[in-house]
Design a protein around this motif. Structure first.
Motif, PDB file in Angstrom:
ATOM      1  N   ALA A 175       0.835  -1.208   0.000  1.00 61.46           N
ATOM      2  CA  ALA A 175       0.000   0.000   0.000  1.00 61.46           C
ATOM      3  C   ALA A 175       0.869   1.257   0.000  1.00 61.46           C
ATOM      4  O   ALA A 175       0.591   2.216  -0.716  1.00 61.46           O
ATOM      5  CB  ALA A 175      -0.923  -0.013   1.220  1.00 61.46           C
ATOM      6  N   MET A 176       1.950   1.233   0.797  1.00 62.28           N
ATOM      7  CA  MET A 176       2.832   2.394   0.896  1.00 62.28           C
ATOM      8  C   MET A 176       3.628   2.622  -0.382  1.00 62.28           C
ATOM      9  O   MET A 176       3.890   3.755  -0.773  1.00 62.28           O
ATOM     10  CB  MET A 176       3.839   2.193   2.039  1.00 62.28           C
ATOM     11  N   ARG A 177       4.011   1.534  -1.033  1.00 61.60           N
ATOM     12  CA  ARG A 177       4.863   1.621  -2.212  1.00 61.60           C
ATOM     13  C   ARG A 177       4.261   2.522  -3.276  1.00 61.60           C
ATOM     14  O   ARG A 177       4.954   3.326  -3.895  1.00 61.60           O
ATOM     15  CB  ARG A 177       5.041   0.218  -2.796  1.00 61.60           C
ATOM     16  N   GLY A 178       2.950   2.407  -3.459  1.00 69.68           N
ATOM     17  CA  GLY A 178       2.312   3.265  -4.450  1.00 69.68           C
ATOM     18  C   GLY A 178       1.972   4.636  -3.903  1.00 69.68           C
ATOM     19  O   GLY A 178       1.766   5.579  -4.645  1.00 69.68           O
ATOM     20  N   PHE A 179       1.893   4.730  -2.563  1.00 69.45           N
ATOM     21  CA  PHE A 179       1.427   5.961  -1.936  1.00 69.45           C
ATOM     22  C   PHE A 179       2.529   7.012  -1.856  1.00 69.45           C
ATOM     23  O   PHE A 179       2.303   8.187  -2.146  1.00 69.45           O
ATOM     24  CB  PHE A 179       0.889   5.635  -0.538  1.00 69.45           C
ATOM     25  N   PRO A 213       4.816  21.304  -7.757  1.00 68.71           N
ATOM     26  CA  PRO A 213       5.199  20.024  -8.355  1.00 68.71           C
ATOM     27  C   PRO A 213       6.697  19.727  -8.224  1.00 68.71           C
ATOM     28  O   PRO A 213       7.087  18.568  -8.137  1.00 68.71           O
ATOM     29  CB  PRO A 213       4.808  20.200  -9.833  1.00 68.71           C
ATOM     30  N   THR A 233       0.680  13.386  -5.483  1.00 67.79           N
ATOM     31  CA  THR A 233      -0.383  13.796  -6.399  1.00 67.79           C
ATOM     32  C   THR A 233      -1.443  14.602  -5.674  1.00 67.79           C
ATOM     33  O   THR A 233      -1.852  15.677  -6.134  1.00 67.79           O
ATOM     34  CB  THR A 233      -1.029  12.542  -7.016  1.00 67.79           C
ATOM     35  N   THR A 234      -1.888  14.088  -4.516  1.00 69.47           N
ATOM     36  CA  THR A 234      -2.933  14.779  -3.767  1.00 69.47           C
ATOM     37  C   THR A 234      -2.449  16.141  -3.286  1.00 69.47           C
ATOM     38  O   THR A 234      -3.156  17.147  -3.418  1.00 69.47           O
ATOM     39  CB  THR A 234      -3.357  13.927  -2.560  1.00 69.47           C
ATOM     40  N   LEU A 235      -1.225  16.181  -2.748  1.00 62.03           N
ATOM     41  CA  LEU A 235      -0.705  17.445  -2.216  1.00 62.03           C
ATOM     42  C   LEU A 235      -0.559  18.480  -3.320  1.00 62.03           C
ATOM     43  O   LEU A 235      -0.851  19.665  -3.124  1.00 62.03           O
ATOM     44  CB  LEU A 235       0.638  17.205  -1.514  1.00 62.03           C
ATOM     45  N   ILE A 236      -0.116  18.025  -4.507  1.00 62.71           N
ATOM     46  CA  ILE A 236       0.046  18.969  -5.626  1.00 62.71           C
ATOM     47  C   ILE A 236      -1.313  19.452  -6.108  1.00 62.71           C
ATOM     48  O   ILE A 236      -1.531  20.648  -6.330  1.00 62.71           O
ATOM     49  CB  ILE A 236       0.825  18.310  -6.782  1.00 62.71           C
ATOM     50  N   LEU A 241       0.293   8.580  -4.803  1.00 58.27           N
ATOM     51  CA  LEU A 241      -0.950   9.257  -4.481  1.00 58.27           C
ATOM     52  C   LEU A 241      -0.738  10.406  -3.497  1.00 58.27           C
ATOM     53  O   LEU A 241      -1.444  11.411  -3.544  1.00 58.27           O
ATOM     54  CB  LEU A 241      -1.938   8.243  -3.893  1.00 58.27           C
ATOM     55  N   MET A 242       0.277  10.290  -2.621  1.00 54.14           N
ATOM     56  CA  MET A 242       0.507  11.351  -1.643  1.00 54.14           C
ATOM     57  C   MET A 242       0.926  12.644  -2.327  1.00 54.14           C
ATOM     58  O   MET A 242       0.281  13.683  -2.145  1.00 54.14           O
ATOM     59  CB  MET A 242       1.576  10.921  -0.637  1.00 54.14           C
TER      60      MET A 242
END
Lengths: 268, 273
Positions: free
Chosen positions: B110-114, B133, B123-126, B120-121
């Protein structure tokens, strides 16, 4: 307005925490339904259940791994309960001289790094032809699961008043009968909880299976690992989600199984 | 009751642990010192010259994770006990436990992609405009291992600590509140000393658990330096070198044993008081 200002720091902190906890899980869900997700797309460009179908195809490798994992976890649970229920009763009710030391022995497999132990078990099993067999994996999983079944079942038996068993004995029940019809049913919720702990421990176990079981015994965690190592993010995500479901369900109900008076006695 | 029947009832369970844990543990320790002709320290020499950075790396990662888990557990437990806003307390209580029984290997995946560079982390913050970016960087290194360990072990420690805090006699807390003490002061001076034992148990169990995790370092960060478990697995699967692997295993067991022993000694001293 002042009310809103009061809430703001709290809400920001809670949101950040929710992001930290659920972000990785959301990432798994997204990957499991992403049919195409390439940089620089921030989200998958194509959604679908193609990979789910591939995983749940009856002849697929994932289904075989899932059933094998469940089978191994069931056998491990049965083995642990078979040896733990009598042992836990003795530890709870008999005045044993070495009681604390014996309880500690069952904790050892959790207290020491199990990787060096696993590689030596694999070496040992090699000479007994147990390497790469279901029996071998079950035996190793059981050694790790026993701490749960012994400790929780001991606590469950200890929480039962001696008078109840005595009352059954007084009206003529044999010791075994009194145990089966009075003590065991009363301890059943605690024993069931311990069984779930053992089942989950076995279902999730990776390191020992990696050395003792692979490549013949391919449980779900091993399949997840090889899918991830092979860069197959979708299959890895779906396998991870399958492993996630029982753990999250158990987290939600665990308090109903373990009564406070049993929990308070664990390890005592 | 005589000791014979209980002993018979315990024997099968003990033999499972004896045969499939204690015996191989003995082999592991013996193997660390076994040379072709008699006892030797040569495996420790090899282990030290090749993996001393990895040992340091392992201790720093697990030490940092343990400290962060401790701080997080006290913060969560403290808010659940002293928080005044019932909605916020309920929300936090419902959230923090989720990773409790999630396996390490699932956490790692789960963390590897996050936390990857395009994860995703970032991406969401940006997308939310919180970071530009250009700031997006990959955490898939030692930091990723720490993040994954904390994510996975924090609920366990927080559950134990929050449970101990909930069981406290509230009159001490209320007395301090009536005297005008702030909540942080109450947490540090009144609540924390009373749950210190539970906190230390939770942290020791977390420490020894993290010492034996192979999947997280393997999946989060493959590059050198890496953790001892990866080094051990490498000695076996690639080189069949049981001597060095057992020497590394001995060091790992020693580290866990030392931590547990320090705690046991302290708790015995506390009981004697």
């Amino acid at each position: 307005m002042s009310h809103l200002l009061w809430w703001l720091p709290r809400a920001v902190l809670l949101a950040a925490f929710a992001f930290f906890i659920f972000g990785p899980l959301a990432n798994l869900v997204l990957w499991s339904v992403a049919e195409a997700w390439f940089w620089p797309n921030r989200l998958p460009s194509q959604y679908g259940f193609r990979f789910w179908e591939r995983v749940f195809r009856p002849e697929g490798q994932a289904m075989a791994s899932l059933w094998l994992s469940i089978w191994i976890a069931c056998l491990t649970t049965l083995l642990c309960l078979a040896v733990s229920v009598p042992a836990a009763w003795a530890l709870a009710k008999a005045k044993l001289r070495w009681r604390a030391a014996i309880l500690l022995v069952f904790l050892l497999p959790q207290a020491f790094p199990n990787l060096p132990v696993s590689i030596n078990i694999a070496r040992l099993f090699f000479s007994f032809d147990l390497n790469g067999t279901v029996l071998g994996v079950v035996l190793v999983h059981a050694a790790h699961g026993l701490v749960y079944s012994i400790w929780i079942a001991t606590a469950a038996f200890a929480a039962i008043e001696d008078e109840l068993e005595m009352a059954a004995r007084n009206i003529g029940a044999s010791p075994f009968r009194a145990f089966c019809s009075v003590t065991l049913p009363l301890a059943a919720p605690g024993i069931a909880a311990s069984a779930i702990f053992v089942f989950l421990e076995s279902l999730d176990e990776f390191t020992a299976t990696y050395f003792v079981g692979a490549p013949e015994v391919r449980t779900l965690p091993l399949l997840l690992f090889s899918a991830a190592a092979g860069g197959n993010m979708q299959i890895a995500a779906i396998t991870a989600l399958i492993l996630l479901v029982p753990s999250v369900l158990f987290m939600l109900v665990v308090e109903r199984f373990l009564r406070a008076e049993v929990l308070a006695r664990v390890g005592h | 009751m005589s000791q014979i029947l209980p002993s018979l009832l315990i024997a099968p369970a003990l033999s499972v642990v004896g045969l499939f844990f204690l015996l191989p543990l003995g082999f592991s320790i013996a193997g660390a010192f076994a040379g072709r002709d008699g006892p030797t320290l040569v495996h420790f020499d090899t282990a030290y010259s090749l993996y001393r950075t990895d040992l340091l790396f392992t201790l720093v990662i697990i030490g940092t994770s343990t400290v962060l888990i401790g701080l997080g557990a006290v913060a969560i437990g403290g808010y659940l006990t002293l928080g005044r806003n019932q909605t916020a307390v309920r929300l936090l209580g419902a959230m923090y436990r989720w990773p409790l029984f999630i396996p390490f290997i699932v956490a790692a995946q789960a963390m590897r992609g996050f936390i990857g560079q395009n994860g995703l982390m970032n991406t969401t913050l940006i997308t939310l405009g919180l970071i530009p970016p250009a700031w997006a960087q990959s955490f898939l290194d030692w930091r990723g291992i720490i993040i994954t360990f904390v994510w996975k072990q924090l609920p366990f420690a927080a559950l134990l600590v929050a449970g101990a805090m909930a069981a406290l006699d509230r009159s001490g807390i209320e007395a301090a509140q009536n005297l005008g003490a702030g909540r942080l002061r109450i947490l540090v001076r009144i609540v924390l000393p009373q749950v210190a034992r539970t906190l230390s148990v939770a942290l020791i169990l977390s420490f020894v658990t993290m010492m034996s995790v192979l999947s997280v370092p393997l999946m989060i960060s493959g590059q050198s330096p890496t953790m001892l478990t990866v080094a051990m697995a490498w000695r076996i699967t690639a080189l069949g070198d049981y001597g060095t692997a057992n020497a590394l295993g001995f060091v790992a067991c020693l580290a866990s044993g030392l931590v547990a022993w320090t705690w046991l000694r302290r708790s015995v001293r506390e009981k004697a008081r």
